[in-house]
Structure formats: C-alpha cells, structure tokens
Enzyme design. Structure first.
Site, PDB file in Angstrom:
ATOM      1  N   GLY A  49       0.836  -1.184   0.000  1.00 34.66           N
ATOM      2  CA  GLY A  49       0.000   0.000   0.000  1.00 34.66           C
ATOM      3  C   GLY A  49       0.876   1.240   0.000  1.00 34.66           C
ATOM      4  N   GLN A  54       3.235   9.929   1.292  1.00 27.92           N
ATOM      5  CA  GLN A  54       4.526   9.242   1.140  1.00 27.92           C
ATOM      6  C   GLN A  54       5.239   9.654  -0.140  1.00 27.92           C
ATOM      7  OE1 GLN A  54       2.743   5.134   2.098  1.00 27.92           O
ATOM      8  NE2 GLN A  54       4.846   4.977   2.820  1.00 27.92           N
ATOM      9  N   CYS A 103       6.990  -0.425   6.419  1.00 23.30           N
ATOM     10  CA  CYS A 103       6.517   0.762   5.711  1.00 23.30           C
ATOM     11  C   CYS A 103       7.618   1.246   4.784  1.00 23.30           C
ATOM     12  CB  CYS A 103       6.176   1.853   6.736  1.00 23.30           C
ATOM     13  SG  CYS A 103       5.545   3.370   6.011  1.00 23.30           S
ATOM     14  N   LEU A 104       7.250   1.616   3.569  1.00 25.94           N
ATOM     15  CA  LEU A 104       8.252   2.092   2.620  1.00 25.94           C
ATOM     16  C   LEU A 104       8.912   3.384   3.099  1.00 25.94           C
ATOM     17  CD1 LEU A 104       6.430   1.400  -0.771  1.00 25.94           C
ATOM     18  CD2 LEU A 104       8.103  -0.034   0.411  1.00 25.94           C
ATOM     19  N   HIS A 145      -3.284   0.977   8.243  1.00 29.51           N
ATOM     20  CA  HIS A 145      -1.928   1.531   8.137  1.00 29.51           C
ATOM     21  C   HIS A 145      -1.896   2.653   7.089  1.00 29.51           C
ATOM     22  CE1 HIS A 145       2.635   0.891   7.749  1.00 29.51           C
ATOM     23  NE2 HIS A 145       2.331   1.687   6.751  1.00 29.51           N
ATOM     24  N   GLU A 146      -2.477   2.391   5.919  1.00 25.98           N
ATOM     25  CA  GLU A 146      -2.433   3.397   4.843  1.00 25.98           C
ATOM     26  C   GLU A 146      -3.238   4.640   5.202  1.00 25.98           C
ATOM     27  OE1 GLU A 146      -0.262   3.115   2.718  1.00 25.98           O
ATOM     28  OE2 GLU A 146       0.145   1.032   3.199  1.00 25.98           O
ATOM     29  N   HIS A 149      -1.553   7.132   7.486  1.00 25.69           N
ATOM     30  CA  HIS A 149      -0.649   8.072   6.803  1.00 25.69           C
ATOM     31  C   HIS A 149      -1.363   9.380   6.469  1.00 25.69           C
ATOM     32  CE1 HIS A 149       3.095   5.936   6.154  1.00 25.69           C
ATOM     33  NE2 HIS A 149       2.491   4.872   5.671  1.00 25.69           N
TER      34      HIS A 149
HETATM   35 NI    NI Z   1       3.396   2.987   5.442  1.00 23.72          NI
END
Ligand code: NI
Length: 181
Positions: A49, A54, A103-104, A145-146, A149
């Site tokens: 995701g 991000q 997480c990226l 989680h997404e 953000h």
């Molecule tokens: Ni993340």
C-alpha cells in the site's frame, strides 16, 4: 507515468494531516497522474500500500495492491489494485489482531502492531464514485496503516512493546516474526 521518490520518516510531509479532495479535483489530469504514479511507485518498491503523503502530496489518497507472492509479506490471498480517496473507517469488530508491519517510509524495519480486526471503509474511487467495503485480517491491517498516513500517523507510533521493533533482516535471521506473518 513515473516512479516518485518516497519520503522517509523525519520528513515533515509524513506528519501532515492530508486534505480531502473534491470530486472535480479527483478527476483532474493532475490527480489522475498522481494516482498512476502512486501505483507505479508501489509496484517498483514491492509495497502492499502507498499513501499520497509518502510521495510528498498531502492529499487523502491511498492505493493498495498485493499478491500472495509479495516478497515483503507472507500472506494467504491477494488483493487487486484499489484506490481509496477520502476514506472513512468504521470499526466493526474492535478485537485486536497483531502483525509485523513495515513501511516504505521506514525502510528496513518492522514492528508489532495491534489493530481492530474488522472494519468498514466508505470512500471514493479514482472516478469519484462512492464505494463501501468491509475488510478483515491482513487487508484490514493494510488499510488502517495506509489511512493512518493521511492523518500524519506512522505505524511506529502504534508499537506498544518497543522490544518488538526491529530490523527486518534480523527478524528473519532469528525467525522471531515467522509464526506471526
Ligand atoms: Ni506505510
């Protein structure tokens, strides 16, 4: 389409509350291009995701896509590409389930996070059409989680036991996470 640079923890954009989009904005060429770029970026980095903040855009957009063969997670079933704009979450079952999240924007690390196991999501798709879904298990975790953000929240904020925050390589080496993934 283009792969965008992913902001890492410490960049203020990840701590900004993202704003909602109007239906007109969603259908604009700029936002459609942003969504295409988010999908390309997600695939490039083998994520499951990605949220607009991000990629340095404080807008309430998340994209999710994963296959059962994702190299970063061991999961049972896949999820086709889905775009969520202005999502709203209602918890349907507050019973918490834990998962080693990554997480990226926090590369190389994973942490044990507990979240409600079943949710309903009301959002708009990339054509500004309203969509309602229910999600449980891995998908419910990914969505929460997404959407965190979009409020400037990172999974690291939700790790209660700091002993369960570790480098993914070490977790794999010592198999600490194996039974939970
Ligand atoms: Ni993340």
């Amino acid at each position: 389409m283009a792969i965008r640079k992913v902001a890492r923890m410490g960049n203020p954009v990840l701590r900004t509350k993202a704003r909602e989009l109007t239906p007109g904005e969603i259908q604009s060429p700029e936002v459609q291009r942003l969504i295409d770029d988010m999908v390309e970026t997600l695939r490039e980095y083998d994520g499951v995701g990605l949220a607009a903040p991000q990629v340095h855009e404080p807008l309430r957009i998340s994209v999710v896509e994963f296959s059962a063969s994702n190299p970063r997670y061991d999961i049972g079933a896949g999820q086709g590409l889905t775009v969520y704009v202005n999502p709203r979450v209602t918890v349907l079952d507050p019973t918490e389930e834990g998962l080693w999240e990554g997480c990226l924007s926090v590369p190389g690390l994973k942490g044990w996070v507990m979240r409600p196991r079943k949710i309903r999501v009301e959002s708009l798709d990339r054509h500004a059409k309203p969509v309602t879904i229910t999600a449980e298990g891995f998908l419910a975790t990914v969505l929460q989680h997404e959407f965190d953000h979009l409020d400037g929240v990172l999974y690291v904020d939700r790790i209660k036991d700091k002993a369960k925050f570790a480098f993914a390589e070490e977790l794999a080496k010592f198999r600490l996470a194996a039974e939970d993934l």
